[in-house]
Structures are given as structure tokens and as C-alpha cells.
Design a protein around this motif. Sequence first.
Motif, PDB file in Angstrom:
ATOM      1  N   THR A   1      63.396  68.115 144.527  1.00 22.46           N
ATOM      2  CA  THR A   1      62.946  68.366 143.163  1.00 22.46           C
ATOM      3  C   THR A   1      61.425  68.513 143.117  1.00 22.46           C
ATOM      4  O   THR A   1      60.894  69.415 142.442  1.00 22.46           O
TER       5      THR A   1
ATOM      6  N   SER B   1      76.631  66.496 149.783  1.00 25.47           N
ATOM      7  CA  SER B   1      77.036  65.595 148.696  1.00 25.47           C
ATOM      8  C   SER B   1      78.549  65.416 148.657  1.00 25.47           C
ATOM      9  O   SER B   1      79.285  66.400 148.606  1.00 25.47           O
TER      10      SER B   1
ATOM     11  N   LYS C   1      72.585  71.796 138.012  1.00 24.94           N
ATOM     12  CA  LYS C   1      72.169  70.398 137.861  1.00 24.94           C
ATOM     13  C   LYS C   1      71.759  69.755 139.183  1.00 24.94           C
ATOM     14  O   LYS C   1      71.478  68.573 139.242  1.00 24.94           O
ATOM     15  N   GLY C   2      71.736  70.525 140.245  1.00 28.63           N
ATOM     16  CA  GLY C   2      71.351  70.000 141.557  1.00 28.63           C
ATOM     17  C   GLY C   2      69.849  69.774 141.633  1.00 28.63           C
ATOM     18  O   GLY C   2      69.099  70.114 140.711  1.00 28.63           O
TER      19      GLY C   2
ATOM     20  N   ARG D   1      73.867  70.335 148.492  1.00 31.38           N
ATOM     21  CA  ARG D   1      75.174  70.526 147.859  1.00 31.38           C
ATOM     22  C   ARG D   1      76.288  70.287 148.888  1.00 31.38           C
ATOM     23  O   ARG D   1      77.283  69.632 148.588  1.00 31.38           O
TER      24      ARG D   1
ATOM     25  N   GLN E   1      68.436  73.158 149.086  1.00 30.50           N
ATOM     26  CA  GLN E   1      69.303  72.929 147.932  1.00 30.50           C
ATOM     27  C   GLN E   1      70.777  73.139 148.305  1.00 30.50           C
ATOM     28  O   GLN E   1      71.639  72.355 147.909  1.00 30.50           O
TER      29      GLN E   1
ATOM     30  N   PRO F   1      79.604  67.049 144.641  1.00 31.67           N
ATOM     31  CA  PRO F   1      78.527  67.999 144.335  1.00 31.67           C
ATOM     32  C   PRO F   1      78.156  68.008 142.855  1.00 31.67           C
ATOM     33  O   PRO F   1      79.004  67.836 141.981  1.00 31.67           O
ATOM     34  N   ASP F   2      76.871  68.212 142.600  1.00 32.36           N
ATOM     35  CA  ASP F   2      76.371  68.347 141.232  1.00 32.36           C
ATOM     36  C   ASP F   2      76.934  69.630 140.631  1.00 32.36           C
ATOM     37  O   ASP F   2      77.180  70.606 141.346  1.00 32.36           O
ATOM     38  N   PRO F   3      77.108  69.650 139.319  1.00 28.99           N
ATOM     39  CA  PRO F   3      77.486  70.909 138.670  1.00 28.99           C
ATOM     40  C   PRO F   3      76.421  71.973 138.942  1.00 28.99           C
ATOM     41  O   PRO F   3      75.237  71.646 139.092  1.00 28.99           O
TER      42      PRO F   3
ATOM     43  N   ARG G   1      67.033  64.176 147.150  1.00 25.51           N
ATOM     44  CA  ARG G   1      66.969  64.748 145.794  1.00 25.51           C
ATOM     45  C   ARG G   1      65.534  64.711 145.260  1.00 25.51           C
ATOM     46  O   ARG G   1      65.035  65.688 144.710  1.00 25.51           O
TER      47      ARG G   1
ATOM     48  N   ASP H   1      69.639  60.273 147.788  1.00 22.05           N
ATOM     49  CA  ASP H   1      68.738  59.934 146.687  1.00 22.05           C
ATOM     50  C   ASP H   1      67.303  60.339 147.027  1.00 22.05           C
ATOM     51  O   ASP H   1      66.606  60.952 146.216  1.00 22.05           O
TER      52      ASP H   1
END
Length: 134
Positions: A79, A115, A123-124, A112, A108, A118-120, A75, A72
Motif C-alpha cells: 500500500t 492470501s 480492495k487489495g 492475492r 499485488q 483473497p480480498d474483493p 499489505r 499483514d
Amino acid sequence: MTDAPHAHDDHSVDHGPAETSFSYSADDEIRDISEVPAVELINTVAVHLMSAAAVKLGLGDGPDATRELDLDEARKLITSLAGLITAAAPEVSDSHARPLRDGLRSLQLAFREASPIPDPIGKGPGEKWTGPVT
């Protein structure tokens, strides 16, 4: 000998170990930062964000690195870094922006990999700013 302050040849007074000759104020900080080129400040902030994100991804150097994993937090840092680099890239030369982009992409991809779900693609963390990273 008395407890009076000790005089030195330069006529300064020794106030003992509790006080130093260095005085710091916000004016000193503002004056110092005003002399630093913007590209250097941008790079410094980006490197701090990269380092913090790497630690939160469990990539630190210490023996407890994996215990510092916090996706968290990672991320948020990634970002923020992506936003900074995307906004700053047109303002700094490509020779400065390219290594920052490379470091961001590495983070990034590490996110991935770390995780469990993993985010699509697209969408990461930071992909809103950088586009999909694969």
C-alpha cells in the motif's frame, strides 16, 4: 618500543584499530543526498519497498523464504509503495514510472495468490491508489 602513537610519513597519528580515519556526521549525509536526483531517490525507495514486500510475501531467495510470509506486513508495504508510485508518476518520466508500476502490479497479484481468503477486487493492498488489479 613505547606505547606512544605511531607517527607516519604523512604526519598523521595511528590511533589503533578502535578508531578509523572516516568521520561521519549528519552534515555529510545531507550533503551527499543533496547531490542525488529526485528520480533516483524515488526509484531507490520504491525498490526497497518492493524487496521488503517480496520477502514478506515469502518470495525471498533463502531456504527459509516461506517462513518469512507475513501478509499483514506485506499489505502495509504494498500500500505504501502504491501511494509512492501514484504520487511520483507525474513527477518522473514514464520510462521510470512504468517498471515501478509493473513491479507493484506483480506484488499485488502475488499478494492475492498468497492470501488464503483473497480480498474483493479493488480492495487489495494499494488498490485504493492503483485501481483494481486482476
